[in-house]
Design a protein around this motif. Structure first.
Motif, PDB file in Angstrom:
ATOM      1  N   THR A   1       0.905  -1.118   0.026  1.00  0.00           N
ATOM      2  CA  THR A   1      -0.100  -0.024   0.146  1.00  0.00           C
ATOM      3  C   THR A   1       1.041   1.335   0.002  1.00  0.00           C
ATOM      4  OG1 THR A   1      -0.061  -0.113   2.396  1.00  0.00           O
ATOM      5  CG2 THR A   1      -1.819  -1.076   1.217  1.00  0.00           C
ATOM      6  N   PRO A   2       0.402   2.300  -0.527  1.00  0.00           N
ATOM      7  CA  PRO A   2      -0.722   2.443  -1.559  1.00  0.00           C
ATOM      8  C   PRO A   2      -0.591   1.846  -2.904  1.00  0.00           C
ATOM      9  CG  PRO A   2       0.217   4.470  -1.462  1.00  0.00           C
ATOM     10  CD  PRO A   2       1.226   3.735  -0.603  1.00  0.00           C
ATOM     11  N   THR A   3      -1.400   1.097  -3.513  1.00  0.00           N
ATOM     12  CA  THR A   3      -1.501   0.813  -4.937  1.00  0.00           C
ATOM     13  C   THR A   3      -2.741   1.452  -5.546  1.00  0.00           C
ATOM     14  OG1 THR A   3      -0.625  -1.293  -4.447  1.00  0.00           O
ATOM     15  CG2 THR A   3      -1.889  -1.328  -6.358  1.00  0.00           C
ATOM     16  N   THR A   4      -2.543   2.001  -6.796  1.00  0.00           N
ATOM     17  CA  THR A   4      -3.928   2.684  -7.211  1.00  0.00           C
ATOM     18  C   THR A   4      -3.925   2.231  -8.667  1.00  0.00           C
ATOM     19  OG1 THR A   4      -3.403   4.482  -5.767  1.00  0.00           O
ATOM     20  CG2 THR A   4      -4.615   4.789  -7.834  1.00  0.00           C
ATOM     21  N   TYR A   5      -5.071   2.019  -9.014  1.00  0.00           N
ATOM     22  CA  TYR A   5      -5.559   1.507 -10.503  1.00  0.00           C
ATOM     23  C   TYR A   5      -6.377   2.583 -10.988  1.00  0.00           C
ATOM     24  CZ  TYR A   5      -3.939  -3.382  -9.817  1.00  0.00           C
ATOM     25  OH  TYR A   5      -3.275  -4.636  -9.677  1.00  0.00           O
ATOM     26  N   ILE A   6      -6.171   2.929 -12.209  1.00  0.00           N
ATOM     27  CA  ILE A   6      -7.254   3.766 -12.964  1.00  0.00           C
ATOM     28  C   ILE A   6      -7.894   2.887 -13.928  1.00  0.00           C
ATOM     29  CG2 ILE A   6      -7.356   5.840 -14.319  1.00  0.00           C
ATOM     30  CD1 ILE A   6      -4.821   6.818 -13.047  1.00  0.00           C
ATOM     31  N   ILE A   7      -9.205   2.807 -13.813  1.00  0.00           N
ATOM     32  CA  ILE A   7     -10.122   1.906 -14.666  1.00  0.00           C
ATOM     33  C   ILE A   7     -11.052   2.779 -15.322  1.00  0.00           C
ATOM     34  CG2 ILE A   7      -9.658  -0.212 -13.089  1.00  0.00           C
ATOM     35  CD1 ILE A   7     -12.332  -0.064 -11.905  1.00  0.00           C
ATOM     36  N   ASN A   8     -11.696   2.249 -16.363  1.00  0.00           N
ATOM     37  CA  ASN A   8     -12.938   2.652 -16.774  1.00  0.00           C
ATOM     38  C   ASN A   8     -14.083   2.078 -16.199  1.00  0.00           C
ATOM     39  OD1 ASN A   8     -13.424   0.209 -18.137  1.00  0.00           O
ATOM     40  ND2 ASN A   8     -12.844   1.226 -20.180  1.00  0.00           N
ATOM     41  N   SER A   9     -15.186   2.367 -16.527  1.00  0.00           N
ATOM     42  CA  SER A   9     -16.545   1.797 -15.885  1.00  0.00           C
ATOM     43  C   SER A   9     -16.752   0.132 -16.193  1.00  0.00           C
ATOM     44  CB  SER A   9     -17.697   2.662 -16.282  1.00  0.00           C
ATOM     45  OG  SER A   9     -18.014   2.807 -17.478  1.00  0.00           O
ATOM     46  N   SER A  10     -16.119  -0.257 -17.125  1.00  0.00           N
ATOM     47  CA  SER A  10     -16.240  -1.824 -17.356  1.00  0.00           C
ATOM     48  C   SER A  10     -15.215  -2.357 -16.603  1.00  0.00           C
ATOM     49  CB  SER A  10     -16.405  -2.018 -18.627  1.00  0.00           C
ATOM     50  OG  SER A  10     -15.576  -1.409 -19.503  1.00  0.00           O
ATOM     51  N   GLY A  11     -14.195  -1.670 -16.024  1.00  0.00           N
ATOM     52  CA  GLY A  11     -13.377  -2.498 -15.199  1.00  0.00           C
ATOM     53  C   GLY A  11     -11.877  -2.544 -16.095  1.00  0.00           C
ATOM     54  N   LYS A  12     -11.758  -1.974 -17.324  1.00  0.00           N
ATOM     55  CA  LYS A  12     -10.474  -2.031 -17.997  1.00  0.00           C
ATOM     56  C   LYS A  12      -9.583  -1.400 -17.287  1.00  0.00           C
ATOM     57  CE  LYS A  12     -11.851  -4.399 -21.800  1.00  0.00           C
ATOM     58  NZ  LYS A  12     -11.235  -5.369 -22.376  1.00  0.00           N
ATOM     59  N   LYS A  13      -8.542  -2.090 -16.966  1.00  0.00           N
ATOM     60  CA  LYS A  13      -7.173  -1.240 -16.351  1.00  0.00           C
ATOM     61  C   LYS A  13      -6.586  -0.246 -17.229  1.00  0.00           C
ATOM     62  CE  LYS A  13      -6.480  -5.336 -13.412  1.00  0.00           C
ATOM     63  NZ  LYS A  13      -5.942  -6.405 -13.356  1.00  0.00           N
ATOM     64  N   LEU A  14      -6.464   0.880 -17.054  1.00  0.00           N
ATOM     65  CA  LEU A  14      -5.998   2.124 -17.885  1.00  0.00           C
ATOM     66  C   LEU A  14      -4.725   2.321 -17.118  1.00  0.00           C
ATOM     67  CD1 LEU A  14      -9.041   4.258 -18.201  1.00  0.00           C
ATOM     68  CD2 LEU A  14      -8.230   2.561 -19.854  1.00  0.00           C
ATOM     69  N   ALA A  15      -4.264   2.224 -16.033  1.00  0.00           N
ATOM     70  CA  ALA A  15      -2.955   2.730 -15.256  1.00  0.00           C
ATOM     71  C   ALA A  15      -2.848   1.851 -14.079  1.00  0.00           C
ATOM     72  CB  ALA A  15      -2.632   3.862 -15.104  1.00  0.00           C
ATOM     73  N   ILE A  16      -1.667   1.349 -13.637  1.00  0.00           N
ATOM     74  CA  ILE A  16      -1.322   0.872 -12.290  1.00  0.00           C
ATOM     75  C   ILE A  16      -0.404   1.942 -11.716  1.00  0.00           C
ATOM     76  CG2 ILE A  16      -0.885  -1.232 -11.092  1.00  0.00           C
ATOM     77  CD1 ILE A  16      -1.728  -2.994 -13.508  1.00  0.00           C
ATOM     78  N   ILE A  17      -0.414   2.325 -10.387  1.00  0.00           N
ATOM     79  CA  ILE A  17       0.555   2.918  -9.745  1.00  0.00           C
ATOM     80  C   ILE A  17       0.953   2.330  -8.623  1.00  0.00           C
ATOM     81  CG2 ILE A  17       1.041   5.183  -9.119  1.00  0.00           C
ATOM     82  CD1 ILE A  17      -1.724   5.570 -10.969  1.00  0.00           C
ATOM     83  N   TYR A  18       2.156   1.813  -8.195  1.00  0.00           N
ATOM     84  CA  TYR A  18       2.604   1.233  -7.209  1.00  0.00           C
ATOM     85  C   TYR A  18       3.119   2.306  -6.305  1.00  0.00           C
ATOM     86  CZ  TYR A  18       1.472  -3.327  -9.313  1.00  0.00           C
ATOM     87  OH  TYR A  18       0.867  -4.212 -10.074  1.00  0.00           O
ATOM     88  N   GLY A  19       2.812   2.430  -5.098  1.00  0.00           N
ATOM     89  CA  GLY A  19       3.453   3.472  -4.139  1.00  0.00           C
ATOM     90  C   GLY A  19       2.534   4.801  -4.339  1.00  0.00           C
TER      91      GLY A  19
END
Length: 150
Positions: free
Chosen positions: A109-127
């Motif tokens: 933690t923290p881990t952040t995902y940026i997704i669209n409304s259908s759950g497609k991963k647009l970005a992953i940020i660790y830290g």
């Protein structure tokens, strides 16, 4: 009989072509509602994580900026949360269900995902997020989502 099987085959193929919605759960197994028309900043955090708590004001600040205000929402999951916490309407925190981490693995933690409304991963940020990198990732995610490059 052939007509019957043809109809069954058509119905089955239509069901597989529909977009499967991602299902996120709170600690009690209740589904977490996802907005249909926005990019979602999915933040996995812990109350005991100093970096997690320090990035909350940064996330809230960036999401209030004109460029992102009506396009992005945050949904947070506290991996050490005992109950959902909706005291801050701009930063709703759900007590995490471990099943969420099957779809969205976290390395820490923290881990952040940026997704669209259908759950497609647009970005992953660790830290921890900084203002600069959060803006960069959000711009890229909005661009990918708008262009269909996902």
């Amino acid at each position: 009989m052939k007509k019957f099987w043809f109809i069954i085959l058509v119905i089955a193929s239509l069901s597989f072509t529909q977009t499967k919605k991602v299902l996120l759960l709170d600690k009690n197994g209740n589904p977490v509602p996802l907005p249909q028309d926005k990019i979602i900043l999915l933040n996995f955090m812990a109350y005991t994580c100093g970096h997690c708590m320090a990035e909350i004001p940064t996330i809230k600040k960036i999401l209030q900026e004109k460029e992102f205000k009506d396009k992005v929402v945050v949904i947070a999951f506290a991996i050490d949360g005992k109950e959902n916490n909706f005291k801050d309407k701009d930063f709703p925190i759900y007590a995490n269900n471990p099943k969420n981490q099957v779809i969205f693995p976290i390395m820490g933690t923290p881990t952040t995902y940026i997704i669209n409304s259908s759950g497609k991963k647009l970005a992953i940020i660790y830290g921890a997020l900084t203002e600069e990198n959060l803006r960069k990732y959000l711009r890229e995610a909005i661009s990918k989502n708008a262009s269909g490059r996902i």
